[in-house]
Design a protein around this motif. Structure first.
Motif, PDB file in Angstrom:
ATOM      1  N   MET A 239       0.986  -1.119  -0.101  1.00  0.00           N
ATOM      2  CA  MET A 239      -0.073   0.064  -0.100  1.00  0.00           C
ATOM      3  C   MET A 239       0.918   1.401  -0.028  1.00  0.00           C
ATOM      4  O   MET A 239       1.855   1.242   0.639  1.00  0.00           O
ATOM      5  N   GLN A 240       0.266   2.320  -0.704  1.00  0.00           N
ATOM      6  CA  GLN A 240       0.945   3.600  -0.790  1.00  0.00           C
ATOM      7  C   GLN A 240       0.095   4.428  -0.329  1.00  0.00           C
ATOM      8  O   GLN A 240      -0.997   4.702  -0.764  1.00  0.00           O
ATOM      9  N   SER A 241       0.412   5.516   0.564  1.00  0.00           N
ATOM     10  CA  SER A 241      -0.384   6.619   0.998  1.00  0.00           C
ATOM     11  C   SER A 241      -0.345   7.766  -0.059  1.00  0.00           C
ATOM     12  O   SER A 241       0.538   8.270  -0.460  1.00  0.00           O
ATOM     13  N   LEU A 242      -1.737   8.100  -0.156  1.00  0.00           N
ATOM     14  CA  LEU A 242      -1.818   9.277  -1.275  1.00  0.00           C
ATOM     15  C   LEU A 242      -2.418  10.277  -0.363  1.00  0.00           C
ATOM     16  O   LEU A 242      -3.343  10.050   0.505  1.00  0.00           O
ATOM     17  N   TRP A 243      -2.604  11.459  -0.899  1.00  0.00           N
ATOM     18  CA  TRP A 243      -3.522  12.506  -0.190  1.00  0.00           C
ATOM     19  C   TRP A 243      -3.554  13.611  -1.261  1.00  0.00           C
ATOM     20  O   TRP A 243      -2.831  13.827  -2.006  1.00  0.00           O
ATOM     21  N   SER A 244      -4.627  14.445  -0.784  1.00  0.00           N
ATOM     22  CA  SER A 244      -4.742  15.721  -1.441  1.00  0.00           C
ATOM     23  C   SER A 244      -4.581  16.834  -0.687  1.00  0.00           C
ATOM     24  O   SER A 244      -4.638  16.789   0.405  1.00  0.00           O
ATOM     25  N   SER A 245      -4.288  18.088  -1.222  1.00  0.00           N
ATOM     26  CA  SER A 245      -3.851  19.095  -0.566  1.00  0.00           C
ATOM     27  C   SER A 245      -5.086  19.496   0.517  1.00  0.00           C
ATOM     28  O   SER A 245      -6.059  19.785  -0.024  1.00  0.00           O
ATOM     29  N   GLY A 246      -4.937  19.278   1.992  1.00  0.00           N
ATOM     30  CA  GLY A 246      -5.886  19.726   2.687  1.00  0.00           C
ATOM     31  C   GLY A 246      -7.070  18.603   2.677  1.00  0.00           C
ATOM     32  O   GLY A 246      -8.020  19.015   3.509  1.00  0.00           O
ATOM     33  N   GLY A 247      -7.024  17.757   2.140  1.00  0.00           N
ATOM     34  CA  GLY A 247      -8.170  16.863   2.082  1.00  0.00           C
ATOM     35  C   GLY A 247      -7.817  15.655   2.686  1.00  0.00           C
ATOM     36  O   GLY A 247      -6.868  15.273   3.563  1.00  0.00           O
ATOM     37  N   PRO A 248      -8.855  14.330   2.513  1.00  0.00           N
ATOM     38  CA  PRO A 248      -8.546  13.081   3.206  1.00  0.00           C
ATOM     39  C   PRO A 248      -7.314  12.541   2.612  1.00  0.00           C
ATOM     40  O   PRO A 248      -6.780  12.705   1.384  1.00  0.00           O
ATOM     41  N   THR A 249      -6.663  11.484   3.411  1.00  0.00           N
ATOM     42  CA  THR A 249      -5.559  10.420   2.921  1.00  0.00           C
ATOM     43  C   THR A 249      -6.268   9.322   2.718  1.00  0.00           C
ATOM     44  O   THR A 249      -7.313   8.877   3.485  1.00  0.00           O
ATOM     45  N   TRP A 250      -5.524   8.397   1.916  1.00  0.00           N
ATOM     46  CA  TRP A 250      -5.898   6.976   1.756  1.00  0.00           C
ATOM     47  C   TRP A 250      -4.726   6.264   1.408  1.00  0.00           C
ATOM     48  O   TRP A 250      -3.843   6.786   0.589  1.00  0.00           O
ATOM     49  N   ASP A 251      -4.818   4.723   1.493  1.00  0.00           N
ATOM     50  CA  ASP A 251      -3.964   3.853   0.906  1.00  0.00           C
ATOM     51  C   ASP A 251      -4.573   3.598  -0.308  1.00  0.00           C
ATOM     52  O   ASP A 251      -5.645   2.869  -0.385  1.00  0.00           O
ATOM     53  N   VAL A 252      -3.426   3.333  -1.233  1.00  0.00           N
ATOM     54  CA  VAL A 252      -3.980   2.958  -2.707  1.00  0.00           C
ATOM     55  C   VAL A 252      -2.855   1.537  -2.861  1.00  0.00           C
ATOM     56  O   VAL A 252      -1.813   1.671  -2.627  1.00  0.00           O
ATOM     57  N   PRO A 253      -3.635   0.444  -3.230  1.00  0.00           N
ATOM     58  CA  PRO A 253      -2.761  -0.767  -3.432  1.00  0.00           C
ATOM     59  C   PRO A 253      -1.749  -0.523  -4.568  1.00  0.00           C
ATOM     60  O   PRO A 253      -2.057   0.043  -5.428  1.00  0.00           O
ATOM     61  N   LYS A 254      -0.480  -0.798  -4.214  1.00  0.00           N
ATOM     62  CA  LYS A 254       0.593  -0.792  -5.293  1.00  0.00           C
ATOM     63  C   LYS A 254       0.299  -1.879  -6.279  1.00  0.00           C
ATOM     64  O   LYS A 254      -0.534  -2.915  -6.043  1.00  0.00           O
ATOM     65  N   GLY A 255       0.802  -1.596  -7.528  1.00  0.00           N
ATOM     66  CA  GLY A 255       0.925  -2.522  -8.556  1.00  0.00           C
ATOM     67  C   GLY A 255       0.040  -2.100  -9.777  1.00  0.00           C
ATOM     68  O   GLY A 255      -0.283  -3.004 -10.829  1.00  0.00           O
ATOM     69  N   ARG A 256      -0.484  -0.777  -9.530  1.00  0.00           N
ATOM     70  CA  ARG A 256      -1.683  -0.562 -10.820  1.00  0.00           C
ATOM     71  C   ARG A 256      -0.682   0.054 -11.834  1.00  0.00           C
ATOM     72  O   ARG A 256       0.381   0.403 -11.821  1.00  0.00           O
ATOM     73  N   LYS A 257      -1.300  -0.341 -13.017  1.00  0.00           N
ATOM     74  CA  LYS A 257      -0.575  -0.348 -14.226  1.00  0.00           C
ATOM     75  C   LYS A 257      -0.914   1.175 -14.957  1.00  0.00           C
ATOM     76  O   LYS A 257      -1.890   1.508 -14.832  1.00  0.00           O
ATOM     77  N   ASP A 258       0.378   1.727 -15.045  1.00  0.00           N
ATOM     78  CA  ASP A 258       0.371   3.205 -15.672  1.00  0.00           C
ATOM     79  C   ASP A 258       0.690   3.289 -17.251  1.00  0.00           C
ATOM     80  O   ASP A 258       1.344   2.412 -17.416  1.00  0.00           O
ATOM     81  N   GLY A 259       0.189   4.283 -17.725  1.00  0.00           N
ATOM     82  CA  GLY A 259       0.573   4.388 -19.130  1.00  0.00           C
ATOM     83  C   GLY A 259       1.988   4.866 -19.333  1.00  0.00           C
ATOM     84  O   GLY A 259       2.425   5.540 -18.239  1.00  0.00           O
TER      85      GLY A 259
END
Length: 191
Positions: A1-21
């Motif tokens: 898992m990798q934590s992501l957040w938005s400026s001043g907003g909520p944080t969440w864990d996103v599973p690693k391994g998503r394929k990007d372009g």
């Protein structure tokens, strides 16, 4: 898992391994829902990606941040249809402000309006404004045209916590949509 957040907003864990372009293609942005879509078109667009009406309303809350150029909402404030100049779903004083910012013969390239009245704060103000007829895009305003989506808008307008909880859940769901080519070692750099 990798934590992501938005400026001043909520944080969440996103599973690693998503394929990007590997490259960004402008043609792929044409698959995004248009700011002129009605609720049925929005639901169909989201459903094609495995996202529900709940996801649609929650993710639309991302419009609590940002700015829109006049060209993206000009259709709502000038020559709306053969009978009306302005979209009747717009609150009148809000529409007048948009018309002042974006006159018919606008030549200012950077003219436009903030998506909500707190454009740098990740809050639920967007939903409160929808209920008042103060949305920039007609696609946003369409969220109050069906009973189920309007109920969600009302729920998020009355509770910042409920909005953020739903937003996080939908962001995680959206992050699992397939389509990329590689799992990046560093999300900012192509391998």
């Amino acid at each position: 898992m990798q934590s992501l957040w938005s400026s001043g907003g909520p944080t969440w864990d996103v599973p690693k391994g998503r394929k990007d372009g590997r490259v960004s293609k402008i043609i792929e942005t044409l698959q995004l829902p248009a700011q002129t879509f009605n609720i049925s078109q929005l639901q169909q667009s989201f459903a094609q990606r495995g996202l529900s009406l709940d996801d649609l309303v929650a993710l639309s809350g991302g419009h609590t941040l940002g700015f829109a150029h006049c060209s993206s909402f000009q259709n709502r404030i000038h020559n709306f249809n053969s009978n009306q100049s302005v979209d009747p779903t717009l609150e009148s004083s809000f529409a007048a402000g948009l018309k002042r910012a974006c006159p018919t013969k606008n030549t200012a390239k950077n003219a436009g309006a903030n998506l909500d009245s707190t454009p740098t704060t990740f809050d639920n103000r967007y939903y409160k404004l929808l209920l008042q007829g103060k949305s920039i895009f007609s696609s946003d305003q369409s969220l109050v045209t069906s009973a189920k989506s309007k109920a969600l808008v009302s729920k998020f307008a009355s509770s910042q916590q409920e909005f953020q909880k739903a937003f996080v859940k939908s962001m995680i769901k959206m992050s699992n949509i397939n389509g990329g080519q590689e799992v990046r070692l560093n999300c900012r750099v192509v391998n």
